[in-house]
Scaffold this active site. Structure first.
Site, PDB file in Angstrom:
ATOM      1  N   ASP A  68      14.304  -6.547   6.262  1.00 23.22           N
ATOM      2  CA  ASP A  68      14.612  -7.858   6.829  1.00 23.22           C
ATOM      3  C   ASP A  68      13.803  -8.045   8.108  1.00 23.22           C
ATOM      4  OD1 ASP A  68      15.702 -10.305   7.339  1.00 23.22           O
ATOM      5  OD2 ASP A  68      17.690  -9.564   7.904  1.00 23.22           O
ATOM      6  N   LYS A  69      12.513  -8.257   7.927  1.00 25.14           N
ATOM      7  CA  LYS A  69      11.606  -8.339   9.072  1.00 25.14           C
ATOM      8  C   LYS A  69      11.956  -9.478  10.020  1.00 25.14           C
ATOM      9  CE  LYS A  69       7.424  -6.472   6.826  1.00 25.14           C
ATOM     10  NZ  LYS A  69       6.962  -5.577   7.899  1.00 25.14           N
ATOM     11  N   SER A 112       3.768   3.006  13.124  1.00 22.68           N
ATOM     12  CA  SER A 112       3.247   2.384  11.910  1.00 22.68           C
ATOM     13  C   SER A 112       1.775   2.745  11.744  1.00 22.68           C
ATOM     14  CB  SER A 112       3.392   0.863  11.976  1.00 22.68           C
ATOM     15  OG  SER A 112       2.680   0.255  10.916  1.00 22.68           O
ATOM     16  N   SER A 119      11.679   9.519  10.174  1.00 20.12           N
ATOM     17  CA  SER A 119      10.376   9.158  10.670  1.00 20.12           C
ATOM     18  C   SER A 119       9.898   7.891   9.975  1.00 20.12           C
ATOM     19  CB  SER A 119       9.379  10.287  10.351  1.00 20.12           C
ATOM     20  OG  SER A 119       9.213  10.390   8.936  1.00 20.12           O
ATOM     21  N   GLY A 177       9.547   6.715   0.373  1.00 22.94           N
ATOM     22  CA  GLY A 177      10.284   7.020  -0.837  1.00 22.94           C
ATOM     23  C   GLY A 177      10.465   8.508  -1.040  1.00 22.94           C
TER      24      GLY A 177
END
Length: 364
Positions: A64-65, A173, A242, A266
């Site tokens: 939900d950016k 990121s 992380s 994942g």
């Protein structure tokens, strides 16, 4: 309701392009009725960062950016929701395609690039839910073309302090060029110094909002030593371990998709991220709690992450394959474990296996 939503949505979403499926999922959540969630077992409650979490299962940043559905997610049973990453100015992110499923690996590769609506619009949405309750954290990042990235973080802390339950300073990121350099000791020291000063400046009107630091799983142990030292000396309230990894484990089956540029998340991230949780836990020495994220797709995986050192956990990529019913499944498994072992809370097992995990061979 959740089971019906999963049964209807998962087959359809898997046929769509990954990013189109994500957009449709957000729209679907907006249509769900506002039903109160079932109360959580008291044994699942967690006290961390000065906040009371009803359960330890959170929605990780990236889903939900733009703060479109935090309350829908809380009603589905999440103990907390982290929105973002948000940047000061809107940005479109990297060109599409930029989100890829690795179906046989139950993994995702993304190179989204902090696409979001920008601080002004996201703030308006969060201010509109101010009386809803629940823990909603704000993950903050820098604009790709920013001339002063530290100033971006400071501005976001000052902007969102009145509406954020906590902040996550995202410097890990892999999809914003140069961003991970902020994990280097000197740069991190300057960043945290100014971010925490900004938090303190707005404390009178916004309260003492916790500030967490989100790190990459690809740090060397020497780099992790530096990060933890700076985080402790500057007095952050916690860390999230992380983010996605640039590494590609030898076990991956979807080799073609795995070659796509971007961060891997994942199931294949589970061992590496869990090792990093344990390594961080032993270095933190109880100075602050950790949130563990990366490859959690079952109650057993959640328990492993907690025993590695995580007081709380977050999900995202596993929901692509397991559906939203995974949240209740994990909570039920954790409750059963506590009942079976005669424990009153998860805090009794946080970090129980950290020393053992750090003694194992490094995941490859």
């Amino acid at each position: 309701m959740i089971r019906a939503f999963d049964q209807l949505s998962l087959p359809l979403l898997r046929w769509l392009d990954a990013e189109d499926a994500h957009r449709l999922a957000i729209q679907g959540l907006k249509l769900l009725p506002a039903i109160k969630p079932r109360p959580d077992d008291a044994k699942l409650a967690v006290r961390a960062f000065g906040l009371n979490f009803p359960n330890p299962v959170g929605m990780a940043a990236g889903f939900d950016k733009n703060a479109e559905v935090p309350d829908a997610l809380l009603r589905l049973g999440f103990g907390f929701v982290e929105i973002g990453s948000v940047t000061p100015r809107p940005q479109s992110g990297n060109p599409r395609p930029r989100l890829f499923r690795l179906e046989r690996d139950e993994a995702v590769v993304n190179r989204m690039g902090f696409n979001n609506d920008g601080a002004e619009i996201v703030l308006r949405r969060l201010a509109g839910r101010a009386n809803q309750g629940g823990i909603v954290g704000v993950n903050v990042g820098a604009n790709k073309d920013s001339a002063d990235r530290v100033a971006d973080y400071v501005r976001l802390i000052e902007t969102f302090a009145p509406v954020a339950s906590y902040f996550t300073v995202n410097i890990s990121s892999p999809n914003t060029p140069g961003l991970r350099n902020l994990q280097q000791a000197a740069q991190l020291n300057e960043l945290l110094s100014k971010v925490l000063e900004a938090r303190d400046r707005v404390r009178r009107k916004a309260g003492d909002t916790p500030v967490l630091l989100k790190i990459a799983p690809d740090l060397s142990l020497a780099e992790l030593d530096d990060v933890v030292h700076v985080a402790r000396s500057r007095g952050v309230d916690g860390m999230i371990v992380s983010n996605t990894t640039l590494a590609r484990p030898n076990s991956l089956r979807e080799q073609l998709r795995a070659k796509e540029q971007g961060g891997l998340s994942g199931r294949p991230l589970f061992r590496l991220s869990t090792r990093m949780v344990a390594e961080t836990f032993v270095r933190v020495e109880g100075a602050f709690p950790l949130i563990g994220v990366g490859g959690i797709d079952s109650g057993g995986a959640a328990l492993t992450k907690i025993r590695a050192g995580a007081s709380l956990i977050q999900l995202y990529s596993s929901l692509v394959y397991k559906g939203l019913g995974l949240v209740e499944s994990i909570k039920a498994d954790l409750t059963s474990t506590l009942l079976r072992t005669g424990r009153d809370s998860l805090s009794e097992i946080v970090g129980a296996d950290a020393a053992t995990i750090t003694a194992e061979d490094w995941p490859v």
